[in-house]
Design an enzyme around this catalytic site. Structure first.
Site, mmCIF file in Angstrom:
data_model
loop_
_atom_site.group_PDB
_atom_site.id
_atom_site.type_symbol
_atom_site.label_atom_id
_atom_site.label_comp_id
_atom_site.label_asym_id
_atom_site.label_seq_id
_atom_site.Cartn_x
_atom_site.Cartn_y
_atom_site.Cartn_z
ATOM 1 N N GLU A 156 41.005 45.930 48.704
ATOM 2 C CA GLU A 156 40.437 46.702 47.603
ATOM 3 C C GLU A 156 41.051 48.094 47.519
ATOM 4 O O GLU A 156 41.341 48.594 46.419
ATOM 5 C CB GLU A 156 38.920 46.790 47.746
ATOM 6 C CG GLU A 156 38.183 45.466 47.601
ATOM 7 C CD GLU A 156 38.196 44.915 46.183
ATOM 8 O OE1 GLU A 156 38.727 45.594 45.277
ATOM 9 O OE2 GLU A 156 37.676 43.804 45.979
ATOM 10 N N ASP B 37 43.309 33.926 44.347
ATOM 11 C CA ASP B 37 43.975 34.114 43.061
ATOM 12 C C ASP B 37 45.194 35.029 43.109
ATOM 13 O O ASP B 37 46.281 34.661 42.663
ATOM 14 C CB ASP B 37 42.971 34.625 42.031
ATOM 15 C CG ASP B 37 42.159 35.829 42.524
ATOM 16 O OD1 ASP B 37 42.222 36.150 43.732
ATOM 17 O OD2 ASP B 37 41.449 36.453 41.700
ATOM 18 N N GLU C 227 29.436 34.170 37.638
ATOM 19 C CA GLU C 227 30.383 34.272 38.751
ATOM 20 C C GLU C 227 30.845 32.890 39.220
ATOM 21 O O GLU C 227 32.019 32.705 39.553
ATOM 22 C CB GLU C 227 29.733 35.044 39.909
ATOM 23 C CG GLU C 227 30.690 35.437 41.016
ATOM 24 C CD GLU C 227 31.631 36.568 40.638
ATOM 25 O OE1 GLU C 227 32.336 37.074 41.519
ATOM 26 O OE2 GLU C 227 31.675 36.952 39.440
ATOM 27 N N GLU D 22 39.098 39.317 34.126
ATOM 28 C CA GLU D 22 40.085 38.243 34.210
ATOM 29 C C GLU D 22 40.225 37.443 32.922
ATOM 30 O O GLU D 22 41.337 37.103 32.499
ATOM 31 C CB GLU D 22 39.750 37.325 35.380
ATOM 32 C CG GLU D 22 40.051 37.894 36.746
ATOM 33 C CD GLU D 22 39.024 38.903 37.227
ATOM 34 O OE1 GLU D 22 39.277 39.598 38.224
ATOM 35 O OE2 GLU D 22 37.938 39.005 36.590
#
Length: 594
Positions: free
Chosen positions: A160, A304, A408, A427
């Site tokens: 992150e 991803d 989610e 996304e």
């Protein structure tokens, strides 16, 4: 009109469509989709008027939506600066700031992300630049320089901090130094590379994470003291293997290879753990032993951006091994994750979907897909697999239409959310933007406007935009994550801003997984590639092609095919990227009849 015991014509139309397109599984239909049995066309599902509104998006509405997208960013940004800065995030319901949860160090949902470094401002810097707000960008850069200090005893997640903070600092620095300037005069008075210095300081504090025998980084570090002695030793694939874009750019800017070497060592360590039979990777593994803690393999959370960065690292740095790895893993993904009919716009069978599988054999391992997988169609655009991107995106669009946002996790077997919150994720918007750039089809402008209206209707508060706690009742949580400004708003703005330099010169830039803009050019490429040209990305080729042709396609090997090469791909008289029959199929699967 009612038929047979009160069942509506829509019900029977849905049943017949499912029978016609689904009962034969993956059997190929040789004729055009318009040659389906004539009796099916008697139902309202095939009324051309059903999707007629997608065929055109008026210019006045594009301008109006662009202004609304800009206003959305300014609302979230202004409220953060007024109520939260210099804390990391905005709580948009109580109109206050949020930092690390020091009372509960185990609260990794907060503490992995928030590190007392003005996260939202750092993350949003390049969005200000792209919007053309040079004066506010300059003020924001100076505020970061004056307030951000990484010498703090906060334990944060390496992944992150890398994508949000390191990437934000590097992108802003690169845009300041970009010659010629495309977004106005961005350089603050007296600027001498302070953002780059901050980026180097942060990266140096992340490097202790790589002190493992495997080369895989620990998932967390303390910014002052290094790896916590009692820290977790398991990392997800994306967390360990999605550092090479930011670390690689830092190495090139500093002429110091150490950062990129560590990031690439982690990528290759992961690559060696692929299953020998399927070529797939798992979801979580131990950073010391390299053993998989779970055999789940998917395209969403935890995996991803690993795939994304293989392709984007090649586009940015032109390292041949990156594209070789991406092509190999992409072939494995299509072989083992994909379900449904063989082609997006031809044949019969269920709508294509990529499911989570057992990495050892490709068997379906559970019944859900997650919202982060909605970015994968955008990656398929960059790779040139447009047909797959169109169908993949249509699945997530149907989920969005059903709930007004993306849960989610969605259980495709039960037809209901498994995990019901939506934290303003970008996304799906990202893929919508990239598909529009590739096809210039107004369908995607309609999708983007729906997203914007949903966000304004369901998530807007007095002080910003809040996380949806439950997509069913639209209850809210008091959190505006930093990626809402850095990605969600940015992609919405770019979707409707035809004249933005990012869209006019798309071949010169690439987006990181956090939506940060990095310029392309030989100065960032490996010396052995030579030359002074930038190899065109798929997006550039699609964008250029769309000016000459109303549709484009790709072959299975990623090569570009013009409309005359593949006349069966998109039928111009229908004006939809996904044929209306197949769009009706996926809409009706999710109970969408409008």
């Amino acid at each position: 009109m009612k038929r047979s015991g009160g069942r509506s014509s829509v019900f029977w139309g849905k049943w017949l469509l499912s029978w016609a397109l689904g009962c034969f599984g993956g059997v190929q239909m040789q004729s055009s989709p318009t040659k389906l049995p004539a009796f099916l066309k008697g139902y309202g599902l095939f009324d051309p008027a059903r999707f007629r509104h997608f065929h055109h998006f008026p210019e006045w509405l594009r301008h109006e939506t662009l202004n609304e997208a800009r206003a959305m960013f300014h609302t979230g940004y202004d409220c953060y600066m007024k109520c939260a800065f210099p804390l990391d995030e905005l709580d948009p319901i109580r109109c206050a700031g949020r930092g690390p949860d020091r009372e509960n160090p185990s609260n990794i949902n907060i503490n992995d992300v928030l590190g007392d470094y003005a996260l939202t401002l750092v993350d949003a810097l390049d969005t200000l630049a792209i919007m053309g707000n040079a004066s506010e960008f300059q003020r924001a850069v100076q505020a970061v320089i004056d307030s951000v200090d990484f010498d703090r005893s906060n334990t944060i997640q390496v992944f992150e901090a890398n994508i949000r903070v390191l990437g934000g600092l590097l992108s802003a620095h690169l845009l300041i130094e970009h010659d010629p300037p495309l977004f106005g005069s961005l350089r603050p008075a007296g600027y001498s590379g302070e953002l780059l210095s901050l980026a180097q300081d942060l990266a140096n504090r992340l490097l202790p994470a790589f002190n493992t025998s495997s080369g895989l980084p620990h998932p967390r570090v303390n910014l002052r003291h290094g790896v916590p002695p009692d820290g977790y030793t398991e990392s997800c694939t994306a967390g360990a293997g999605s550092l090479v874009i930011e670390f690689g750019m830092l190495s090139r800017l500093l002429a110091d290879p150490v950062y990129e070497l560590y990031a690439r060592k982690a990528v290759h360590a992961l690559w060696r753990q692929r299953d020998a039979d399927t070529g797939l990777l798992g979801y979580v593994l131990d950073v010391h032993t390299g053993r998989w803690a779970t055999k789940l393999s998917g395209l969403g959370a935890g995996m991803d951006s690993f795939f994304e960065y293989l392709l984007k690292a090649y586009i940015l740095f032109q390292e041949p091994t990156d594209i070789a790895m991406f092509q190999e893993i992409y072939d494995s993904i299509k072989s083992h994750h994909r379900r449904g009919r063989n082609q997006c716009n031809n044949g019969v069978g269920y709508h294509p979907m990529y499911v989570n599988v057992d990495m050892r054999n490709g068997d379906t391992i559970n019944d859900w897909i997650d919202s982060l997988q909605a970015a994968f169609p955008g990656l398929q655009v960059l790779h040139g697999d447009i047909q797959e991107a169109i169908c993949h995106h249509a699945l997530y669009y149907s989920i969005w239409k059903r709930y007004g946002c993306l849960p989610e996790r969605y259980n495709w077997k039960l037809g209901a959310p498994d995990v019901k919150f939506y934290p303003l994720r970008p996304e799906f918007v990202e893929s919508t933007y990239l598909l529009y750039q590739a096809t210039k089809n107004p369908f995607y402008l309609h999708v983007g406007r729906e997203v914007l209206l949903s966000l304004n209707n369901h998530t807007r508060t007095n002080c910003g935009y809040a996380t949806v706690h439950d997509v069913l009742d639209k209850s809210l949580e008091d959190r505006q994550e930093s990626f809402f400004l850095s990605e969600t708003c940015k992609y919405l703005i770019l979707l409707f801003d035809e004249d933005n330099p990012i869209n006019k010169f798309g071949e010169r830039f690439i987006f990181t997984t956090e939506g940060h803009v990095f310029p392309l050019g030989t100065k960032y490429q490996n010396e052995k590639t030579g030359g002074d040209h930038v190899i065109p990305t798929a997006l550039e080729m699609f964008t250029n092609s769309s000016r000459k042709s109303s549709h484009i396609n790709s072959g299975g090997d990623g090569t570009i095919l013009s409309s005359c090469d593949n006349k069966g791909f998109l039928e111009l008289e229908h004006g939809l990227p996904l044929h209306e029959i197949y769009l009706a199929q996926v809409f009706d699967t999710f109970g969408i009849y409008s």
